[in-house]
Every structure is written in C-alpha cells, then in structure tokens.
Design an enzyme around this catalytic site. Structure first.
Site, short mmCIF file in Angstrom:
data_model
loop_
_atom_site.label_atom_id
_atom_site.label_comp_id
_atom_site.label_asym_id
_atom_site.label_seq_id
_atom_site.Cartn_x
_atom_site.Cartn_y
_atom_site.Cartn_z
N ASP A 491 0.92 -1.19 0.08
CA ASP A 491 -0.08 0.02 -0.07
C ASP A 491 0.72 1.21 -0.14
O ASP A 491 2.01 1.16 0.46
CB ASP A 491 -0.71 0.14 1.26
N ASP A 561 -10.50 2.02 -3.71
CA ASP A 561 -10.94 1.56 -2.50
C ASP A 561 -12.53 2.01 -2.39
O ASP A 561 -13.15 1.62 -1.37
CB ASP A 561 -10.44 3.12 -1.36
C1 DGJ Z 1 -5.71 1.80 1.77
C2 DGJ Z 1 -6.24 0.51 0.83
O1 DGJ Z 1 -6.51 0.98 -0.27
C3 DGJ Z 1 -7.15 -0.16 1.57
O2 DGJ Z 1 -7.43 -1.39 0.93
C4 DGJ Z 1 -6.86 -0.54 3.20
O3 DGJ Z 1 -5.57 -1.28 2.80
C5 DGJ Z 1 -6.25 0.62 3.65
N1 DGJ Z 1 -5.26 1.58 2.98
C6 DGJ Z 1 -5.21 0.08 4.94
O4 DGJ Z 1 -4.81 1.31 5.78
#
Ligand code: DGJ
Length: 742
Positions: A491, A561
């Site tokens: 991430d 997301d």
């Molecule tokens: C952003 C990601 O896109 C999510 O899927 C998740 O992993 C969060 N960060 C966790 O902080």
C-alpha cells in the site's frame, strides 16, 4: 516485424521504417542532419523517395535552417516534424529536452550521428520495462544524436533514442538516454521520454483523470490550438492524473477508427498531452514531469528516461486496448504469477478495520474456507502498536499486544483452515509516532526549517537514500522469511511534500522525486527476486498507483477503495482502456457500502467483482444463509472462469458513462468459451433494453449458456442480433452468462 533503413538518395542519410503487424513508424535524417518524423499509422512500404517529405518550407516569423548543398533554400525550424524536439533552437513548440550548461546558457541542437539495430530489447537499468523473452520476438533501433556545439564551448552530449518493435504487435516502445561525453557537468531541466509530431489537428484527446474512490474516469474532447497536458506533481502516478492519453480520430469509436495511445511505464511525476501549433499540426509528448525535476549530469554519466509504449489501432478504442492488454499481460507483468491463475482471496480490512484479534481472523478464515476461498489477507493494523492510523508505520514487527502468539501463529491458524496467508505492508511510509522515526527523524523527505506536512498522519520515507531502502527491506524481509506468507499487499497512502533529501548536495535536490521512485523500484526488485513465489498486489489508497511501472513488479493492483458495485462500473471501465482485467483487484464488500452507503444485491456485487481478480472484503459471518450460498456459488464461478481472465480477450460492450447499462465480455483465445456480464444501474419506466450484441466469437459455432439464463445461440446470432437482456428489470440488477461452444 521488419526494420529497414534506406539511404536517402544524394545525401546518404538513413530513413528508418519500423513495421508492426499492421502499422508503420517511420523517421529519417533531414538533409541538414536533424532527425525528423515521417509517419506513424497504417502500414506503408519502405521508400527512399519519402525523404523529400522530411522537409518543410519556412514560415513568416519562423527561424530558418539553411539547407546544405545540393539543395537550395531554407527550411523552418518551427515547422519541421522532429523525433525529439529540443529547446532554444528556434522550434518554439513544447520541447522534449532542455539542458542548462556550465556557462549558464541552455538548449542544444541535435544532429544525427549513428544508429544500430539490436536483436531483442535491452533492459533499462533500474527501471521497469516491457521485455522480449527471445531475441527473435523484438528488434530495437537505437539512434544517436549529438549536440552540435563545439566541444571547446561545452558540447559533448549524446542523446540516444531507442525504439523497439515487437513481432505481431502494433506497439513501438520508445525511451531516451542522455550521456555527457563532455568535460563539464550539465543539468537536465527536462527530459521527456518521447515526442511524436503528427500531421493535422483533427484529434480527440482522451485522458483518465480521477480522484480517490473514483479513479480513471474517461474524458474525451477535441484538441484546440495550444497545449493540453495532463500531469502529476504528486510523486506518484496518482488517482488524479493518469500517465496515459490517446489521440483519436473524431469519428473513432469503440470498434472502429484510428486511435493512437501513449502509456508511460513509470510510477512517479509525469506529464503528457499535445500541442497544436500555428500550422494546425499536433505534437504529442510524454515523460517525467519537468516541474520539480533537474538532473545533474557529470562527465561520463548517463540519464535514462522511463519508456513510453505507443500503440496504434484502426479498430477504435477496443482495438487499442487489445494491444495494451496483450503486451502488458504477456511482456510487462513477469514472474511465476504472470501465467498462473490467481487465488480467490478474502481481505479483513472492511470486515474489521484495525479492530481484530487472532481468534477473529481465524474465524473469518474458517467461514471463507467453507465457501472455497483460497487466501486470507491480513490488512493494516498487525504491526508496531497500531490501533488507528496515527502510529507505527516503519515499525515492521508484530504488535504483541494485539497478536500475542505472533504472526507465525496467525499464519498457521489460517493455513489450518485450508487458506494461504497474505499480509499488508506500507513500506515507503513512516509515522512520527514510531520507533523508526524516534531513531531516524531525518529519514523522511523533508526540507530543513520547514514544517513536515502530514497526510493520513504520516510522512514519506526518503527512498532516494539506499540505506533507508535497505533498513526497511530488512524489516519486511524478516517478516516474510519467518511467517508462512504467500501474498503481500503493498500500500501507499499519501503523496509527496517537502521533497528534499538530507543526503544529497544542493545541485542534486532536483533529483529527489525521480531518485525516490528508483528507490521504490529497487525495493520492489529485491522483493520479487528474493520471494518469487509471493504474489504481490499493488495498492495506493485503492488505485492511486495503478500504472505500468508497478505492474512490472505487482501482477495485480487493488483497483479502487470504492467497492460499491455501481460506482465500480465506471472505474473498471476506465481502467480497462489500458490494463487487462487480470491486473485488476475487485472484491465483494458489505452493504450498505462503506464508501457510498448504497445497497446492491450480493449477486451484482459478485458479477462486478468477477470482472477482475475476484475476492471478498467483508465478514462472511454477517451474511444470511441465502447470501452465503450465493457467495459460495460466486466463488465456484470465479474458479470456473478465471482462466478467461488470465488469457482471454476483453471487450467493452456498453459504456456506463453513456447509458444506464454497463456490459463487457471475455473470450477465450480459441473462441470456445466466453463470459458476458451486463449490469443495470437505474431502471426506467416502460422501457425495453435492446439485446446485447457480443463480439469476438466464432460466428459459425453454437454456444450454450452453462451459467446464467439458459439457451443456445450461434456466434453470428449473438454478435448480430444479441443476447436478450429481458432479465434486467430493477435497479442494480445484473446478469452473467458463461457460454461454451457446443
Ligand atoms: C488503503 C487501501 O486501499 C485499503 O484497502 C486498506 O489497505 C487501507 N489503506 C489500510 O490502511
């Protein structure tokens, strides 16, 4: 694929023809020594007489080039079609390259000096790139241009343009190397990867802008005079501006018309777009964003730009996407996971956020194993002392308060449920509330005397420093060596500010953005080299770093997301313009949806997630018996159809941006099987949906629906008359057909 050089009669200067499957790219040396563009489009035969087309008449207010003997007269700098335009020579259009010399002057004049043809495709040092597996599948032309300045006055630069053409494809991959053969250092103030001067201005510009949770929406509009650029200064390819654009004939559509695509294999700052000049011709450029970029080039040093993948199609946007899909699936993504079917996963993020125990994780894994899920991903919150997003990034050791028996124990409990174990990291980040920050407060990007701007309560580590990359890698690798981990989610949750490095001298501070990305790539290269069996999924707050650069290391990327099935239609549609569905992470999440609070049927969420690498992002324990049975069916369907994702051809059938139904399909390479999906966003009163016309099937074959509405149809009927959409009646309803040749 053939690559031919012919000599221009009389002046013995080469003309170059790079021939794709159905296209030609041509350039040549003008009689005054400048390398000029000739053609990029439909196939033409190599022909020496085309040398005359390199020349252009001088214009009023256009600086002139005196033509050498035997020709007479002049040609205009401002109108010639250049292969790699430079600043301060009289071409007032957007340059690809500018250089600040030791004497404070800038600009250069590039003259042809040499060329060579190399079998295959050389790798780019330190950068991700498309590749050839054998010398026979690609050829690379390198053309050296030399700065015409006398060496006593500081000359000595060689610019090498690289062009690779792949057998059976209509793509040309371009990049540029700049080498200082002089005696004094110079500073690059812009060094784009490629530029193409196209005749005329009758083009639509298509870009993929967005924002967090609505990445890569398609925008299209006609070019105007002047410059129209898209670009990121965020230190990442970003949700907001994507490193891709296309120029389309105004009449081009999804299946017909001439389209040219420009895709940058890079994950940092970028700028791309077009300039329409005074004679209504178009210059297209793409590369590292010049803002915030300088590069100190000492004598003997070379700067390598990232590469641009130029794709050409006469079969509309769909034809262009097919070029990118095949190349990126087959010769950008690499490693063992390139050709493997990917596991169906469940991720605990939306199920628990930071609030979990080992028992809770094991319970989620147990319920997932019971419906056939193959991989459990433990997301954010397992390390340091992290109970929210205010702490612990950089402390890559297990949170003993939360997981007292350790990560190995969690991994083994997951494995005992029959699932593989995956883990989340955010390697490039540091929380001020962390052991790492207390020990090394200068390891983040910062500028002395300025406040350090936080994003999601975190700072960005200075990956331009090899010792920082080494230290973070050591922590991450230790975890991966010790726990039974088969998957990593990588991430990256903020963009770069106060971009300065404590370790670089003043004249190299302009290099930090690019050096940081080179550090990210060095980290990634080590990761995939030491752990080739681990499947790495890219992520940046969803799809904020979904680019060809990261795809070289991470064969799939969390697309957004935003897990709402209806919102995902536009996101996945836009993403598919460049990227094959096998690279797209897509999950079924809970309702009401956590981003949009919308409630959609589980089946629709599943059908939309089946457009990419399928998984779940919820607590299955919350589902009632009907939904649980549906989730099990969807998982089985994902397993039965995932080979289509791996190697099938993708077709966009109905565009969610222009109608209330989205539809797409995947067809097996032998046309023996297809998966077709249609989703109704909003129903209309007293309305009958038109049958859905399919594409890419064998017209003579008989296809049977083995999943979805039953029936048998011949390929020609499916493509000419279409599949009836009578089952779609209500808001958010979907239909999925799995068709097999009888
Ligand atoms: C952003 C990601 O896109 C999510 O899927 C998740 O992993 C969060 N960060 C966790 O902080």
């Amino acid at each position: 694929m053939v690559l031919i050089t012919v000599l221009t009669p009389g002046i013995n200067q080469p003309l170059f023809f790079l021939r794709g499957a159905a296209s030609t790219y041509a350039c040549g040396v003008h009689q005054n020594g400048l390398l000029c563009h000739l053609h990029w489009g439909n196939s033409i035969a190599p022909n020496a007489s085309l040398a005359g087309r390199l020349d252009k008449d001088v214009l009023a207010f256009s600086p002139e080039h005196r033509r050498p003997q035997p020709a007479v007269g002049k040609s205009g700098h401002d109108v010639l079609s250049y292969e790699y335009p430079v600043a301060n020579t009289g071409d007032f259009r957007e340059p690809a390259l500018d250089i600040l010399h030791a004497d404070g002057t800038h600009g250069l004049r590039l003259l042809y000096s040499a060329h060579r043809v190399i079998a295959g495709k050389p790798a780019l040092t330190g950068l991700p790139a498309t590749y050839a597996e054998t010398a026979a599948e690609a050829e690379t032309l390198e053309i050296d241009l030399r700065d015409a300045r006398e060496s006593s006055a500081g000359g000595g630069l060689i610019v090498t343009l690289s062009y690779t053409v792949f057998a059976g494809r209509d793509v040309i991959v371009r990049s540029t190397r700049i080498t200082n053969h002089g005696t004094a250092p110079v500073t690059l103030t812009r060094a784009l990867s490629a530029s193409v001067d196209l005749p005329g201005n009758r083009f639509d510009l298509l870009t993929l802008p967005g924002a967090w949770a609505r990445e890569r929406w398609v925008e299209r509009g006609p070019l105007r005079s002047g410059t129209q650029f898209t670009g990121s200064r965020r230190g990442a390819s970003s949700h907001q501006d994507h490193p891709f654009f296309a120029l389309l004939a105004p009449t081009a559509g999804e299946t017909q018309g001439e389209v040219r695509g420009f895709s940058l294999v890079y994950s940092g700052n970028h700028q791309g777009g077009a300039e329409v000049d005074q004679m209504f011709n178009t210059r297209a450029l793409l590369g590292i964003h010049p803002d915030g970029f300088t590069w100190h080039l000492a004598p003997g040093e070379t700067f390598q730009t990232p590469e641009v993948v130029l794709a050409y199609s006469q079969a509309g946007l769909g034809g262009l996407s097919a070029q990118y899909h095949r190349l990126y699936r087959e010769r950008l993504v690499r490693g063992v996971w390139r050709d493997r079917e990917r596991p169906i996963l469940i991720n605990n993020w939306e199920a628990t956020y930071f609030d979990f125990t080992a028992d809770k994780l094991a319970a989620i894994a147990k319920s997932a194993g019971a419906i056939g899920v193959e991989l459990f991903v433990l997301d954010d919150g397992w390390f340091g002392r992290r109970n929210d997003d205010t702490s612990s990034l950089g402390d890559w050791f297990t949170d003993a308060a939360k997981l007292p028996a350790g990560l190995g124990d969690v991994g083994h409990r997951i494995q005992a449920e029959g699932l593989r174990f995956g883990l989340w990291f955010e390697p490039e980040m540091i929380s001020t509330e962390s052991d790492l920050y207390r020990a090394h407060p200068d390891w983040c990007l910062h500028i002395p005397g300025r406040a350090r701007t936080e994003g999601r309560n975190q700072l960005v580590l200075d990956f331009s420093r090899p010792e920082v990359v080494d230290a973070v890698y050591a922590m991450v690798a230790k975890i991966l060596r010790e726990a039974p981990i088969g998957y990593v989610k990588w991430d990256m949750n903020r963009h770069l500010t106060e971009v300065g490095s404590a370790s670089l001298p003043a004249e190299r501070q302009g290099e930090v953005f690019h050096r940081h990305i080179l550090g990210v790539y060095a980290f990634a290269e080590r990761l995939v080299t030491e752990f080739p069996e681990i499947l790495v999924e890219g992520c940046s707050g969803g799809g904020g770093r979904y680019d060809p650069g990261m795809l070289y290391y991470t064969p799939q990327v969390w697309c957004s997301d935003n897990t709402d099935a209806i919102a995902r239609l536009r996101i996945q549609h836009g993403t598919s313009i460049v990227y094959p569905p096998c690279t797209m992470g897509a999950h079924v999440s809970a309702v009401p949806n956590h981003q949009l609070h919308r409630t959609t049927p589980l089946r629709t969420r599943g059908h939309v997630a089946l457009a990419g690498q399928f998984g779940f992002e919820l607590d299955l324990i919350d589902l009632d018996a009907t939904d649980l049975a549906e989730a099990k069916d969807l998982t089985a369907l994902a397993k039965r159809t995932r080979h289509l994702l791996r190697s099938g051809d993708h077709h966009r059938l109905l565009d969610p941006n222009t109608g209330n139904v989205a539809a797409w399909m995947l067809v097996a390479p032998d046309q023996g099987e297809a998966m077709v999906t249609a989703v109704l966003a909003l129903a209309e009163p007293n309305w009958r949906l038109q049958p859905l016309r399919l594409r890419g099937l064998d017209p003579k074959a008989l296809y049977r629906g083995v999943h979805g509405p039953a029936g048998e149809w011949t390929g020609d009927v499916l493509m000419e008359l279409g599949l009836p959409l009578t089952a779609l009646k209500q808001d958010f309803q979907s239909c999925l057909w799995h068709l097999r040749r009888v």
